[in-house]
Motif scaffolding. Structure first.
Motif, PDB file in Angstrom:
ATOM      1  N   GLY B 371       0.772  -1.234   0.000  1.00 11.76           N
ATOM      2  CA  GLY B 371       0.000   0.000   0.000  1.00 11.76           C
ATOM      3  C   GLY B 371       0.801   1.280   0.000  1.00 11.76           C
ATOM      4  N   LEU B 372       2.049   1.220  -0.430  1.00 16.99           N
ATOM      5  CA  LEU B 372       2.875   2.437  -0.431  1.00 16.99           C
ATOM      6  C   LEU B 372       2.443   3.411  -1.519  1.00 16.99           C
ATOM      7  CD1 LEU B 372       5.298   3.327   1.266  1.00 16.99           C
ATOM      8  CD2 LEU B 372       6.786   2.435  -0.483  1.00 16.99           C
ATOM      9  N   GLY B 373       1.734   2.899  -2.509  1.00 16.02           N
ATOM     10  CA  GLY B 373       1.406   3.712  -3.678  1.00 16.02           C
ATOM     11  C   GLY B 373       0.577   4.950  -3.361  1.00 16.02           C
ATOM     12  N   GLU B 374      -0.238   4.871  -2.318  1.00 15.67           N
ATOM     13  CA  GLU B 374      -1.081   6.014  -2.020  1.00 15.67           C
ATOM     14  C   GLU B 374      -0.265   7.164  -1.444  1.00 15.67           C
ATOM     15  OE1 GLU B 374      -3.763   5.632   1.090  1.00 15.67           O
ATOM     16  OE2 GLU B 374      -5.167   7.085   0.277  1.00 15.67           O
ATOM     17  N   LYS B 375       0.707   6.808  -0.601  1.00 17.79           N
ATOM     18  CA  LYS B 375       1.524   7.836   0.033  1.00 17.79           C
ATOM     19  C   LYS B 375       2.531   8.429  -0.946  1.00 17.79           C
ATOM     20  CE  LYS B 375       0.477   7.775   4.540  1.00 17.79           C
ATOM     21  NZ  LYS B 375      -0.043   6.493   4.859  1.00 17.79           N
ATOM     22  N   THR B 376       3.043   7.592  -1.819  1.00 20.72           N
ATOM     23  CA  THR B 376       4.130   8.039  -2.690  1.00 20.72           C
ATOM     24  C   THR B 376       3.805   7.725  -4.150  1.00 20.72           C
ATOM     25  OG1 THR B 376       5.215   5.919  -2.484  1.00 20.72           O
ATOM     26  CG2 THR B 376       5.862   7.596  -0.913  1.00 20.72           C
ATOM     27  N   PRO B 377       2.867   8.450  -4.731  1.00 23.52           N
ATOM     28  CA  PRO B 377       2.468   8.132  -6.110  1.00 23.52           C
ATOM     29  C   PRO B 377       3.617   8.255  -7.115  1.00 23.52           C
ATOM     30  CG  PRO B 377       1.516  10.203  -5.385  1.00 23.52           C
ATOM     31  CD  PRO B 377       2.095   9.566  -4.185  1.00 23.52           C
ATOM     32  N   LEU B 378       4.483   9.212  -6.889  1.00 21.58           N
ATOM     33  CA  LEU B 378       5.557   9.423  -7.862  1.00 21.58           C
ATOM     34  C   LEU B 378       6.564   8.278  -7.823  1.00 21.58           C
ATOM     35  CD1 LEU B 378       5.750  11.668  -9.799  1.00 21.58           C
ATOM     36  CD2 LEU B 378       7.350  12.829  -8.301  1.00 21.58           C
ATOM     37  N   LEU B 379       6.884   7.850  -6.602  1.00 24.87           N
ATOM     38  CA  LEU B 379       7.793   6.712  -6.465  1.00 24.87           C
ATOM     39  C   LEU B 379       7.181   5.478  -7.122  1.00 24.87           C
ATOM     40  CD1 LEU B 379      10.280   5.338  -5.297  1.00 24.87           C
ATOM     41  CD2 LEU B 379       9.080   5.074  -3.146  1.00 24.87           C
ATOM     42  N   ALA B 380       5.869   5.307  -6.910  1.00 16.53           N
ATOM     43  CA  ALA B 380       5.192   4.163  -7.514  1.00 16.53           C
ATOM     44  C   ALA B 380       5.284   4.246  -9.033  1.00 16.53           C
ATOM     45  CB  ALA B 380       3.736   4.127  -7.074  1.00 16.53           C
ATOM     46  N   CYS B 381       5.104   5.443  -9.536  1.00 17.27           N
ATOM     47  CA  CYS B 381       5.158   5.671 -10.980  1.00 17.27           C
ATOM     48  C   CYS B 381       6.519   5.276 -11.537  1.00 17.27           C
ATOM     49  CB  CYS B 381       4.881   7.153 -11.187  1.00 17.27           C
ATOM     50  SG  CYS B 381       4.642   7.623 -12.846  1.00 17.27           S
ATOM     51  N   PHE B 382       7.578   5.760 -10.885  1.00 14.45           N
ATOM     52  CA  PHE B 382       8.937   5.417 -11.330  1.00 14.45           C
ATOM     53  C   PHE B 382       9.162   3.915 -11.238  1.00 14.45           C
ATOM     54  CE2 PHE B 382      10.260   9.889 -10.842  1.00 14.45           C
ATOM     55  CZ  PHE B 382      11.019  10.001 -11.980  1.00 14.45           C
ATOM     56  N   CYS B 383       8.702   3.331 -10.145  1.00 17.34           N
ATOM     57  CA  CYS B 383       8.965   1.907  -9.925  1.00 17.34           C
ATOM     58  C   CYS B 383       8.246   1.066 -10.973  1.00 17.34           C
ATOM     59  CB  CYS B 383       8.492   1.504  -8.543  1.00 17.34           C
ATOM     60  SG  CYS B 383       9.827   1.119  -7.462  1.00 17.34           S
ATOM     61  N   ILE B 384       7.016   1.441 -11.288  1.00 15.19           N
ATOM     62  CA  ILE B 384       6.283   0.679 -12.298  1.00 15.19           C
ATOM     63  C   ILE B 384       6.996   0.806 -13.646  1.00 15.19           C
ATOM     64  CG2 ILE B 384       4.116   0.584 -13.584  1.00 15.19           C
ATOM     65  CD1 ILE B 384       2.676   1.326 -11.033  1.00 15.19           C
ATOM     66  N   ALA B 385       7.408   2.040 -13.967  1.00 14.02           N
ATOM     67  CA  ALA B 385       8.097   2.234 -15.237  1.00 14.02           C
ATOM     68  C   ALA B 385       9.381   1.412 -15.287  1.00 14.02           C
ATOM     69  CB  ALA B 385       8.401   3.712 -15.439  1.00 14.02           C
ATOM     70  N   ALA B 386      10.153   1.446 -14.205  1.00 12.26           N
ATOM     71  CA  ALA B 386      11.422   0.720 -14.212  1.00 12.26           C
ATOM     72  C   ALA B 386      11.195  -0.784 -14.297  1.00 12.26           C
ATOM     73  CB  ALA B 386      12.216   1.060 -12.954  1.00 12.26           C
ATOM     74  N   THR B 387      10.195  -1.264 -13.555  1.00 15.83           N
ATOM     75  CA  THR B 387       9.921  -2.699 -13.591  1.00 15.83           C
ATOM     76  C   THR B 387       9.487  -3.128 -14.983  1.00 15.83           C
ATOM     77  OG1 THR B 387       9.181  -2.546 -11.327  1.00 15.83           O
ATOM     78  CG2 THR B 387       8.593  -4.534 -12.511  1.00 15.83           C
ATOM     79  N   LEU B 388       8.605  -2.334 -15.590  1.00 15.64           N
ATOM     80  CA  LEU B 388       8.144  -2.710 -16.922  1.00 15.64           C
ATOM     81  C   LEU B 388       9.284  -2.635 -17.931  1.00 15.64           C
ATOM     82  CD1 LEU B 388       4.653  -1.089 -16.788  1.00 15.64           C
ATOM     83  CD2 LEU B 388       5.165  -3.498 -16.909  1.00 15.64           C
TER      84      LEU B 388
END
Lengths: 612, 530
Positions: B371-388
């Protein structure tokens, strides 16, 4: 002309980038930008469709070259591409407008609309691409945008699981598709669609069943056909307009579109298999839809079933009819999904149809347009679904009787579950507080419904289509009109929806909170609810095979490689060092002993007593 | 000396001088430390990008620097720098990742910061030099410059079991380096080349041909040595443990850049010089590479720690590189270089982001975050991009590399089995990559996270964190959207370097013949006569 095509393709990507970079906090601007982008796409698409452009239209730029391989970035804007382009741009635009109303209260609108724009970009790419690799590139990208949008409500476990499942199951299909593309290149020497068509005409013996089935894996994944159908019902965890656009009208239909882009590669055996699997899916998904309680799940299974019809039409050698059904399906299924979205929005995100009831009086426009959708999909005479579905049925009747029987049974089922949905939702009495308080939505949401309803009514008249759009449908549809047994088919088709209507009316016109089917036919109900245990089988695979296998390999790695090999090598070295250390005990006696031993050894050696 | 050559030299010397300055304690307070840090890591990045853009795209070396009076010329060793089509994109990648790692280090708050930065700058200097060297001796020497700080930094600033891991990685990698050095020296001595660089050895080989068995043995030595350095299965166990424990900047530079040393050696030196031996070893290499893809991929699926998962994932993707090398065609090898660039960027980005996650959650055990995505949307965004990007989504550079390698595997029938098995990897990497995203960012917050958020609120990415991450991500997108930007120069250089390989390997044409022009009219006429 190429500049129009290029700007249409990259406009949504630009819009998504602007949203991501600057409008992350500004929901209003982001949604406005995305909607006007969709409008711009529609305008450009219409310009592109109604202008004469050279085929193929290529942007003469090398995208990637290595060794003898070269990939060009090119477009093939022929008749089927124009039709799908229209559907994507038109339905996409309507759904963008609907989203303005549906998502008005959502705090994460920028993310949502950015995702929609990425989807438009990728879907336009699939539509226009002139070679298999470009199709694959955009294929994966629609998968990505689908992942992103299913995960919109990422805090719920349901969305977190469903998004992942959708992407991975699609990857399984893409695995076969990728291999198919590689083999196609080394068999034919090109992946360009027009060149492939020429080569396939020349030397039909190059095509092998294995090759085209590998390519068809892409279709099976994206269009959610057996055995990879499990992701689509779960994908309903995303926002409803997304389900309408991606998981009903366009993306899932891209699988069928892929098939008819490469129909010249298919062998008889492969076609037969696809036809059979499609027909079976048409029936199977119908049974699943019959017992669902969630309005979106019913529509999802219905989508699976209709995709099965398209696959069957393709497999029986009528790609034009398949595309025709794809078109009408896009209109009426988008209509019904948006209608369900309107209901869900009005009932505070309640999705169980048994908690609805009596909504016709409270939401007249939604109810009326939804009814038109139901009538169209059930094949009521002279609505769009009647023409496209009965064309498939008639074709099957003439060419393959067993498949006709399956499809016909599916058609009866379709009208049963669709009227069931209608009766339970809109007729009778309200069965929950939400349903009692429901109000018709704003024009932002009912407007698209009305437009789509018009297309669902008239979309079946192929003669109304402008030449640019209908060109691909023409030959196959005129072949259909020349087939025998026309009158017989009209009787059969009409009786199918009337049977469905009557069954649904007797069973479901007066319901309470529980499903009458469960009460009257419990065994049948449970069997349908089980969906033939596919999800369970995959779950068993994951928890009993894949994960234990992964852990087993991890342990083996630790044991044999880290343990035996690396530690073992270190151990051997350590053993030597220990032996060597024995000699260095730090006592003069010991050193004297070694010294004498060494001297004696040397003397013996010199005297020739040892060695030699 | 031209300005370009000065830039090339400067991108090696400035980090080296910076290292001395850091070590000597010239930058005492935090402000001057940062200023010096920006210069030391910023200059190579800037220079490498300028040189990347100014590269003329043809085969052969650009921006050459030559100094042959070092006193070693008797041994054939000269100080010879330059960039060719293969090294130019890798050099730029090293500069960009170096800046990312440097910025991460400057904001890491490590103890004894000046020493930390000194070692990192030395490593950076070695990495830039490695890809810029024409002379094989210096290529090897620069590698050691980059390698030795790794050991010290893991030993001093590492995580769990840092001492034993530092020891293991030291022994393992020194062994690998030693074996490959043995191979290189044997090659030079046996062919008796006047200079220790590729063109001289190549021309000497033309005159005095090596016996097949000697070539086979030398290639085997090089493969073993380089294979250990690149974590070829089954010599990969150091990698996961090492990256797991290493501080972020070291993981980024080692996994992203330094590990490419071995692949680079095989591609630039071993395979083009000893093409027959390369073909003879290729089945061995490819089966081992499948071990990387499938077995290590499965191990990655089993990981519960985010950083271990990234480490195993990165080892898994090395398998694709070895497969591409094993194919021994321009398409396969060229795509491998594409993948090396993209992988260097994506894996370093992943390590960077993993550190950001750890800063916020205090753990990298994926089950404990959530559930970190709600607190840190930008980090989630970067992480999803990097993972993909890591799992090969089109739009990011990795896709083109992987796709090219798959395509090259389809060329001959005996390789098609590898195609099918290796392509399973695209499913495996999606399984572990998306599982990590879902566990860390999706769903409800975990108890631990909620408790911790009460003590100190969890903030999204700060500007100091966004800059390095977006720098690397933008490069990945650049390669992904415009692959021709790097593929053209790679193609030219590889086609040139592997020209004799191609003439031996007659599989460059698809099995379908070019369409016979005479057939068409007759076929048409026969159909009209019906």
């Amino acid at each position: 002309m190429i500049s129009i095509a290029l700007s249409m393709l990259f406009l949504p990507l630009l819009s998504a980038a602007v949203t991501l970079l600057f409008l992350r906090k500004n929901g209003n601007l982001a949604s406005l930008l995305s909607v006007s982008t969709a409008g711009g796409i529609l305008v450009l698409a219409l310009v592109l469709i109604f202008s004469d452009n050279p085929v193929p239209l290529a942007w003469d730029t090398t995208w990637f070259a290595m060794g003898g391989w070269e990939l060009r970035f090119g477009f093939l804007i022929d008749a089927p591409a124009k039709l799908l382009l229209f559907i994507v741009a038109f339905v996409g635009f309507l759904i963008h407008i609907f989203s303005l109303g549906y998502m008005a209260d959502d705090p994460a609108r920028p993310r949502y609309f950015g995702g929609l724009s990425i989807f438009m970009f990728s879907m336009l790419g699939i539509t226009l691409a002139d070679n298999l690799v470009m199709i694959f590139v955009f294929w994966e990208l629609v998968g990505f945008s689908s992942y992103l949008l299913i995960a919109h409500y990422f805090k719920t476990d349901e969305a977190a699981k469903a998004s992942r499942k959708a992407f991975i199951v699609n990857r399984v299909g893409d695995f076969g598709f990728l291999i198919g593309i590689v083999l196609t290149y080394w068999t034919y020497g090109t992946v360009n669609l027009s060149e492939l068509a020429d080569l396939a005409d020349f030397s039909p013996n190059l095509a092998t069943t294995g090759l085209c089935l590998a390519l068809a894996c892409g279709f099976v994944g994206k269009s959610a056909q057996f055995p990879l159908h499990v992701w689509l019902p779960d994908a309903m965890a995303g926002p409803t307009p997304v389900s309408a656009l991606i998981h009903a009208a366009t993306m899932v239909a891209a699988g069928v579109y892929l098939l008819l882009r490469i129909d010249f590669l298919f062998t008889e055996e492969a076609l037969g298999l696809i036809a059979f699997l499609g027909a079976a899916m048409g029936l199977y998904a119908g049974f699943c839809a019959l017992v669902q309680r969630d309005v979106k799940k019913i529509l999802a299974y219905s989508t699976l079933s209709q995709l099965g019809y398209m696959a069957a039409a393709f497999g029986l050698g009528a790609p034009g009819v398949a595309l025709f059904h794809l078109t009408t399906h896009a209109f009426f299924k988008a209509l019904m999904f948006l209608g369900s979205g309107s209901v869900i929005h009005a009932c505070h995100h309640e999705q169980d149809i048994f908690n609805y009831g009596g909504l016709r009086k409270r939401m007249p426009i939604t109810a009326l347009t939804f009814l038109i959708g139901v009538l169209a999909i059930s094949g009521v005479n002279f609505l769009s679904g009647y023409f496209s579905k009965d064309a498939i049925l008639l074709w099957a009747y003439n060419f393959n009787m067993p498949i006709f029987v399956i499809l016909y049974a599916g058609a009866i089922l379709t009208s049963i579950y669709m009227f069931r949905l209608y009766f339970i939702t809109f007729e009778g009495k309200a069965r929950s507080k939400y349903a009692e308080d429901a109000k018709e939505n704003s024009f932002l949401m009912t407007g698209p419904l009305l437009v789509l309803a018009v297309f669902s009514v008239f979309g079946g008249y192929q003669s109304l289509y402008p030449d640019q759009l209908g060109a691909y449908l023409g030959p196959d549809l005129s072949a259909v009109s020349l087939l025998p047994h026309h009158m017989w088919m009209i009787v059969l088709g009409t009786s199918a929806w009337i049977i469905g209507l009557l069954v649904a009316k007797t069973l479901f016109s007066k319901v309470l909170q529980d499903d009458p089917l469960a009460r009257r036919f419990p065994a049948f109900y449970e069997l349908c609810r089980s969906k033939l245990f596919f999800d369970e089988i995959y779950q068993i695979y994951l928890s009993k095979i894949q994960d234990p296998l992964a852990r087993f390999i991890e342990v083996m790695e630790l044991l044999f490689i880290s343990g035996l090999m690396v530690r073992g090598a270190a151990g051997v070295a350590a053993l030597f060092s220990m032996l060597a250390k024995l000699c260095y005990v730090g006592k003069i006696h010991a050193y004297a002993f070694w010294f004498i031993l060494g001297t004696l050894g040397f003397l013996f050696y010199a005297a020739g007593l040892v060695g030699n | 000396m031209t300005t370009d050559a000065l830039l090339l030299l400067g991108s090696i010397l400035i980090p080296a001088i910076g290292s001395v300055l850091f070590f000597g304690g010239f930058a005492k307070d935090e402000g001057s430390l940062k200023k010096l840090g920006y210069l030391v890591f910023g200059f190579p990045c800037l220079a490498s990008v300028i040189l990347f853009l100014r590269f003329d795209g043809s085969a052969g070396y650009n921006f050459e620097v030559l100094y042959d009076r070092m006193g070693l010329q008797e041994l054939g060793i000269t100080f010879h720098l330059g960039l060719n089509g293969v090294s130019s994109p890798l050099f730029a990648m090293a500069g960009i990742v170096g800046l990312g790692a440097g910025l991460a280090a400057l904001h890491s708050g490590a103890e004894r910061m000046h020493l930390y930065l000194a070692l990192l700058a030395l490593m950076q200097s070695g990495l830039m030099g490695l890809f810029a060297s024409v002379d094989i001796f210096f290529y090897y020497l620069f590698h050691e410059f980059a390698l030795i700080p790794t050991f010290i930094m893991i030993g001093l600033w590492g995580g769990r079991d840092r001492r034993s891991i530092a020891l293991e990685i030291t022994i393992y990698l020194t062994l690998g380096a030693l074996i490959s050095l043995g191979g290189l020296v044997a090659l030079n001595i046996l062919v008796d080349a006047p200079k220790f660089d590729f063109p001289s050895i190549s021309s000497a080989l033309d005159q005095s041909s090596l016996t097949d068995s000697a070539a086979f043995k030398i290639y085997g030595l090089l493969l073993l040595g380089f294979g250990i350095l690149v974590a070829l299965f089954p010599f990969h166990t150091w990698a996961a443990r090492g990256y797991d424990s290493a501080p972020t900047s070291v993981s980024m530079l080692h996994a992203g850049v330094l590990k490419k040393f071995g692949l680079y050696g095989i591609i630039q030196i071993a395979s083009p010089l000893l093409p027959d031996a390369a073909l003879a070893w290729s089945p061995w290499l490819m089966w081992l590479a499948l071990g990387n893809v499938l077995l290590v991929g499965m191990v990655a699926v089993a990981q519960t720690n985010f950083k271990s998962m990234i480490s195993y994932g990165s080892v898994m993707h090395m398998g694709y590189c070895f497969l591409g090398i094993g194919v021994c065609s321009v398409l396969g090898v060229g795509s491998t270089v594409m993948l090396m660039c993209a992988h260097g960027l994506s894996v370093s980005l992943m390590f960077l982001l993993a550190n950001f996650v750890r800063k916020r959650s205090n753990t990298l055990e994926m089950d404990e975050i959530g559930g970190l995505g709600e607190k840190t949307p930008l980090l989630a965004c970067f992480c999803i991009a990097a993972t993909l990007a890591t799992i090969g989504l089109p739009g990011f550079g990795n896709f083109w590399g992987e796709f090219g390698i798959f395509l090259s595997l389809g060329e001959s029938h005996e390789h098609q089995i590898f195609l099918v098995l290796a392509a399973l990897g695209i499913i495996l990497s999606a399984v572990f990559g998306l599982r990590a995203i879902a566990k860390i960012f999706f769903g409800q917050e975990s108890e631990e996270l909620r408790k911790q958020a009460k003590e100190s609120p969890i903030a999204d990415l700060s500007r100091a964190e966004i800059i390095p991450a977006s720098l690397i991500l933008a490069s990945l997108l650049f390669i992904g959207l415009w692959p021709a930007s790097i593929s053209d120069r790679i193609n030219n250089e590889i086609s040139n370097r592997y020209s004799h390989l191609q003439s031996k390997n007659t599989l460059s044409k698809p099995s379908c013949c070019p369409v016979d022009e005479d057939v068409k009219p007759t076929e048409l006429s026969s159909s009209t006569s019906d």
